[in-house]
Design a protein around this motif. Sequence first.
Motif, PDB file in Angstrom:
ATOM      1  N   LEU A   1     -36.480 -24.895  24.086  1.00  0.00           N
ATOM      2  CA  LEU A   1     -36.328 -23.468  23.839  1.00  0.00           C
ATOM      3  C   LEU A   1     -36.172 -23.187  22.349  1.00  0.00           C
ATOM      4  O   LEU A   1     -36.789 -22.269  21.807  1.00  0.00           O
ATOM      5  CB  LEU A   1     -35.132 -22.935  24.623  1.00  0.00           C
ATOM      6  N   SER A   2     -35.372 -23.999  21.671  1.00  0.00           N
ATOM      7  CA  SER A   2     -35.172 -23.833  20.227  1.00  0.00           C
ATOM      8  C   SER A   2     -36.460 -24.097  19.457  1.00  0.00           C
ATOM      9  O   SER A   2     -36.798 -23.360  18.521  1.00  0.00           O
ATOM     10  CB  SER A   2     -34.075 -24.768  19.718  1.00  0.00           C
ATOM     11  N   ILE A   3     -37.189 -25.129  19.847  1.00  0.00           N
ATOM     12  CA  ILE A   3     -38.445 -25.459  19.164  1.00  0.00           C
ATOM     13  C   ILE A   3     -39.473 -24.359  19.384  1.00  0.00           C
ATOM     14  O   ILE A   3     -40.191 -23.969  18.458  1.00  0.00           O
ATOM     15  CB  ILE A   3     -38.962 -26.833  19.625  1.00  0.00           C
TER      16      ILE A   3
ATOM     17  N   ASP B   1     -38.775 -12.103  11.919  1.00  0.00           N
ATOM     18  CA  ASP B   1     -38.403 -11.292  13.066  1.00  0.00           C
ATOM     19  C   ASP B   1     -36.904 -11.499  13.322  1.00  0.00           C
ATOM     20  O   ASP B   1     -36.475 -12.575  13.744  1.00  0.00           O
ATOM     21  CB  ASP B   1     -39.231 -11.713  14.280  1.00  0.00           C
ATOM     22  N   SER B   2     -36.125 -10.462  13.078  1.00  0.00           N
ATOM     23  CA  SER B   2     -34.663 -10.587  13.192  1.00  0.00           C
ATOM     24  C   SER B   2     -34.210 -10.861  14.618  1.00  0.00           C
ATOM     25  O   SER B   2     -33.193 -11.516  14.827  1.00  0.00           O
ATOM     26  CB  SER B   2     -33.978  -9.327  12.657  1.00  0.00           C
ATOM     27  N   THR B   3     -34.955 -10.383  15.606  1.00  0.00           N
ATOM     28  CA  THR B   3     -34.545 -10.625  16.993  1.00  0.00           C
ATOM     29  C   THR B   3     -34.661 -12.106  17.345  1.00  0.00           C
ATOM     30  O   THR B   3     -33.875 -12.609  18.147  1.00  0.00           O
ATOM     31  CB  THR B   3     -35.372  -9.780  17.990  1.00  0.00           C
TER      32      THR B   3
ATOM     33  N   GLY C   1     -31.516 -14.376  17.850  1.00  0.00           N
ATOM     34  CA  GLY C   1     -31.576 -14.555  19.296  1.00  0.00           C
ATOM     35  C   GLY C   1     -31.019 -15.882  19.772  1.00  0.00           C
ATOM     36  O   GLY C   1     -30.826 -16.827  19.006  1.00  0.00           O
ATOM     37  N   LYS C   2     -30.808 -15.961  21.055  1.00  0.00           N
ATOM     38  CA  LYS C   2     -30.231 -17.155  21.664  1.00  0.00           C
ATOM     39  C   LYS C   2     -31.209 -18.329  21.692  1.00  0.00           C
ATOM     40  O   LYS C   2     -30.779 -19.475  21.712  1.00  0.00           O
ATOM     41  CB  LYS C   2     -29.749 -16.830  23.072  1.00  0.00           C
ATOM     42  N   GLY C   3     -32.508 -18.056  21.680  1.00  0.00           N
ATOM     43  CA  GLY C   3     -33.502 -19.130  21.741  1.00  0.00           C
ATOM     44  C   GLY C   3     -33.419 -20.074  20.555  1.00  0.00           C
ATOM     45  O   GLY C   3     -33.361 -21.294  20.721  1.00  0.00           O
TER      46      GLY C   3
ATOM     47  N   SER D   1     -25.167 -12.963  14.669  1.00  0.00           N
ATOM     48  CA  SER D   1     -25.797 -12.290  15.808  1.00  0.00           C
ATOM     49  C   SER D   1     -24.782 -11.450  16.587  1.00  0.00           C
ATOM     50  O   SER D   1     -25.133 -10.424  17.160  1.00  0.00           O
ATOM     51  CB  SER D   1     -26.490 -13.298  16.720  1.00  0.00           C
ATOM     52  N   LYS D   2     -23.534 -11.862  16.606  1.00  0.00           N
ATOM     53  CA  LYS D   2     -22.488 -11.078  17.269  1.00  0.00           C
ATOM     54  C   LYS D   2     -22.144  -9.828  16.460  1.00  0.00           C
ATOM     55  O   LYS D   2     -21.839  -8.778  17.030  1.00  0.00           O
ATOM     56  CB  LYS D   2     -21.235 -11.923  17.463  1.00  0.00           C
TER      57      LYS D   2
END
Length: 145
Positions: A4-6, A26-28, A32-34, A65-66
């Motif tokens: 997922l991270s890759i 891309d800030s999302t 993001g959690k990915g 991110s929080k």
Amino acid sequence: MEGLSIAAASQLAGLAKWHEDRVVLDSTIVLGKGLQADRSRKYILFDAEGSAPVAIRRTKLQEASKALRFGDVTCALDSRGLRFGWHGGRGGLLLTPQNVDRKDRDAVLSVVIVRPVAPKTVAVRSSASLTPSWFSEAFAHLNPF
């Protein structure tokens, strides 16, 4: 979680846009959690072609991110670090590069961002200029019926 991270790192690199001395990300995806999913990675290394690599602790990205729950968060990579902005530039956060300890060198997720190659321009000549004029004149008067 590693996959997922890759995948997130690959997507982030593919969507990066170059603007003079910075790379807009891309800030999302960055927040993001990915990208942060693989807990075995202590650092995320943003390695943009032609610039010094910027290593950021994964925990710092989690904290950011929080905190950055605004709808208009922007993200860019420049010579000073990973820069976030919001509310049209009224707010800002700069995450500066961290030194990766020798013992943690295997715990780095690299986001390799390659500058796109500008397409080569090719001169195209009209087909009319390639056909001799006597050829078209000779066959213009022929009628197949």
